[in-house]
Design an enzyme around this catalytic site. Structure first.
Site, PDB file in Angstrom:
ATOM      1  N   GLU A 143       5.689   4.408   7.591  1.00  0.00           N
ATOM      2  CA  GLU A 143       5.263   5.674   6.967  1.00  0.00           C
ATOM      3  C   GLU A 143       5.978   6.888   7.533  1.00  0.00           C
ATOM      4  OE1 GLU A 143       1.077   5.734   7.492  1.00  0.00           O
ATOM      5  OE2 GLU A 143       0.673   4.658   5.636  1.00  0.00           O
ATOM      6  N   THR A 147       0.150  -4.105  12.282  1.00  0.00           N
ATOM      7  CA  THR A 147      -0.801  -4.129  11.182  1.00  0.00           C
ATOM      8  C   THR A 147      -0.178  -4.473   9.881  1.00  0.00           C
ATOM      9  OG1 THR A 147      -2.126  -2.488  12.126  1.00  0.00           O
ATOM     10  CG2 THR A 147      -2.417  -2.846   9.821  1.00  0.00           C
ATOM     11  N   THR A 184       0.867  -1.186   0.000  1.00  0.00           N
ATOM     12  CA  THR A 184       0.000   0.000   0.000  1.00  0.00           C
ATOM     13  C   THR A 184       0.903   1.236   0.000  1.00  0.00           C
ATOM     14  OG1 THR A 184      -0.231  -0.206   2.404  1.00  0.00           O
ATOM     15  CG2 THR A 184      -2.017  -1.073   1.047  1.00  0.00           C
ATOM     16  N   LYS A 232       3.319  -6.936   3.987  1.00  0.00           N
ATOM     17  CA  LYS A 232       3.163  -5.518   3.648  1.00  0.00           C
ATOM     18  C   LYS A 232       2.705  -4.815   4.911  1.00  0.00           C
ATOM     19  CE  LYS A 232      -0.882  -3.770   4.210  1.00  0.00           C
ATOM     20  NZ  LYS A 232      -1.247  -2.385   4.506  1.00  0.00           N
TER      21      LYS A 232
END
Lengths: 391, 391
Positions: free
Chosen positions: A267, A187, A154, A176
């Protein structure tokens, strides 16, 4: 090779148009050609579970998993009964196509696990998804693991894969996950494969031990997803049956390597941070303290600013119920013991935080248990990515 | 007027050089001239408590508080036995000076509460602090509340004060706190004064009820401080004894007003967010759900980005142990019910998030209890301020 490194597995990944970026891979299929099809799974502890999680929990409970179909570009979470029907239809479609294209396999929907990742709250475009599944099944290959690993990304900037050699048998894996990395599970979606011979109970024990020590101890941003899934599929194609300990060790090593890659690519993060808690009375205490430090936004922003702010670390430790005395706490940042006995010790200016890797040690002086939690800093990049993600 | 609005109180604030900015006020003294000197206090639940917290807990336990000395520019936390001696010396010094300059007051160190705020882990420059206390005591005045409120500011952009009129008696208050606003207590220093006649037990009950409903329900960034202190001092100078309910109501109103100002001025925040949880089985469930949503970095960054991302809200609710069924959850953002029965409902594009005030409603459909948690978004400003704070 990744998940197709162990014998008995084929995989493929294709672009089905679920992602907005043209040509981005977004649908993957993994098939276990056997001879065995034992499996284990661990799923998110979030009570708001996505449709594919509810589905795959049932599939794993059945004990046989012959295929996994995964998509990025949509989580199929909070989509109600219709979302569940979409997952069911995806499994049916995959089962029929795999059976059609694999002369020696006749599989049912109840043997197909489904994983989805992406935005919450929107139905999947089923026409695109099912077309993608058809293309992925047609392309299934013994060297298709890399494409599959790419199709589940993602906001990941790179695919994550691993192979662990057990000596005549292997564990392969792909994962991922770049945000929403949090406990019980970090997650992500993760598929592990092995050509070892192993019964369902042995696989389950190995996977639970591995995730307890790895994914459950990654806490990038304190947020728990609706879609977390870790699957372990065994083909038995090596003909070798390792001991339960050997299997658990290899699966743990594979998970550890994938976790390391996840934290490294979180991120917007500029730091990969290990919170090492020692001297705890119990493992649970060590994990609680490590998690509290890892989740503290003031600690995380300080690390982003290259600031060895041990006061914030102590304040985070102080919010836990773990056994310790405040005036006995020691804290080191990148090897410099800036805090001893709850107060200032070595000069904080000695701490070099310019690199990407950071180690924070917290010594509780309350026992002999220890645990490490992996996390990231809180950066402008995190705020930017997550305030702009859905728009 | 703030804390000097009720009769019987004098205050002052001076610049003692504890803050780096030249001329910035950083030391405050508040004196209760009586006739009464009853008091109550609530302190941080953090187990790593700053020296002034350990000291002031003892002072309040004694039942008589005649003065409070407060400083910004240093928290005196994690400073060990020497830090505690510094606090003790500050109280001694304040008691002697107040006695010297107030003909009708002869007070001891054990009647002087101490509050400090600022960086953790460094000793206070005692020469500057004690000189500041001398200047503050000399300047004590019936209209000195505003200067005192300014002297306790850290990263606050403006002072916070309040006055509530009870009808012949008043409650006044000042508070500081712009980051580390978290539960059990919202991190801050707060001094409340009243000229009502009230015994220690009545004051204690009123303060606990007030903080439970206000400061304990502010959760700006999930981080709990080492220095949180809320003090309530009663002079009895009005000669009026309100009922316990009247007193609790006025103290709660004062705390609510101060909380509102704290959340409005939180570090780097661009939004003031109320998480209103309804339909909970118990108050505790409502608070747990509200806090989980308020602390979720993905929810907070979405709000910063004006994104009514209800999926992230549901994912945060799903991590709690509160009573609810995932497929019965309703969520509204600024009045638009974007989620009904756990799935998409009204068009999210109808939500207007351009303003500063945001209301998130979560209806659990599990009972009749409710609670509101106040929080902020997670912005670039927060990351900037907290990565640059100590350097």
């Amino acid at each position: 090779m990744t998940i197709t490194a162990p014998k008995g597995f084929r995989a493929h990944g294709v672009a089905a148009g679920l992602k907005s970026a043209a040509g981005a891979l977004d649908v993957a299929v993994v098939v276990n050609d056997g001879p065995d099809a034992t499996a284990a799974g661990v799923f998110t502890a979030n009570r708001v579970k996505a449709a594919p999680v509810l589905w795959s929990e049932q599939v794993v409970r059945g004990g046989v998993v012959r295929a996994v179909v995964l998509n990025s570009g949509g989580a199929n979470a909070c989509t109600g009964p219709l979302g569940f029907q979409d997952t069911h239809a995806t499994a049916e479609h995959t089962a029929a196509l795999v059976s059609e294209h694999s002369p020696r396999l006749l599989i049912g929907a109840s043997e197909v696990a489904v994983c989805s990742t992406g935005l919450i709250g929107e139905r999947l475009p089923m026409d695109k998804l099912l077309s993608g599944v058809r293309a992925a099944v047609k392309g299934l290959a013994r060297d298709g693991g890399a494409a599959a690993a790419r199709a589940i990304m993602t906001t990941d900037t790179r695919p994550k894969s691993t192979v662990v050699d057990g000596g005549g048998w292997r564990v392969g894996g792909m994962a991922k996950g770049a945000g929403m990395l949090a406990p019980g599970l970090a997650t992500m979606l993760c598929v592990l494969t092995t050509d070892a011979v192993a019964g369902t109970e042995t696989l389950d024990a190995a996977l639970r031990e591995a995730t307890r020590l790895t994914f459950d101890r990654v806490d990038s941003d304190g947020c728990m997803s609706t879609n977390d899934t870790v699957l372990l599929l065994a083909s038995g194609a090596s003909g070798i049956e390792p001991t339960p300990e050997e299997l658990a060790e290899a699966v743990t090593a594979a998970c550890r390597d994938l976790c390391d890659q996840l934290v490294d690519d979180a991120e917007g993060a500029t730091k990969k941070v290990a919170i090492e808690v020692t001297g705890a009375a119990t493992d649970d205490d060590a994990v609680e303290v490590g998690r509290s430090v890892a989740r503290n936004n003031l600690v995380k922003t300080a690390l982003f600013g290259n600031d060895p702010n041990w006061g914030r670390i102590l304040a985070a430790v102080g919010t836990t119920a773990a056994a310790f005395e405040p005036d006995q706490l020691d804290v080191a940042v990148n090897g410099v013991w800036v805090c001893r006995a709850g107060g200032a010790a070595e000069d904080r200016s000695k701490v070099d935080l310019t690199g990407r890797d950071v180690t924070v040690k917290v010594e509780l002086h309350a026992g002999t248990a220890a645990a490490t939690i992996w996390t990231n800093d809180l950066s402008h990049g995190y705020v930017h990515e997550n305030s702009a993600y859905s728009t």
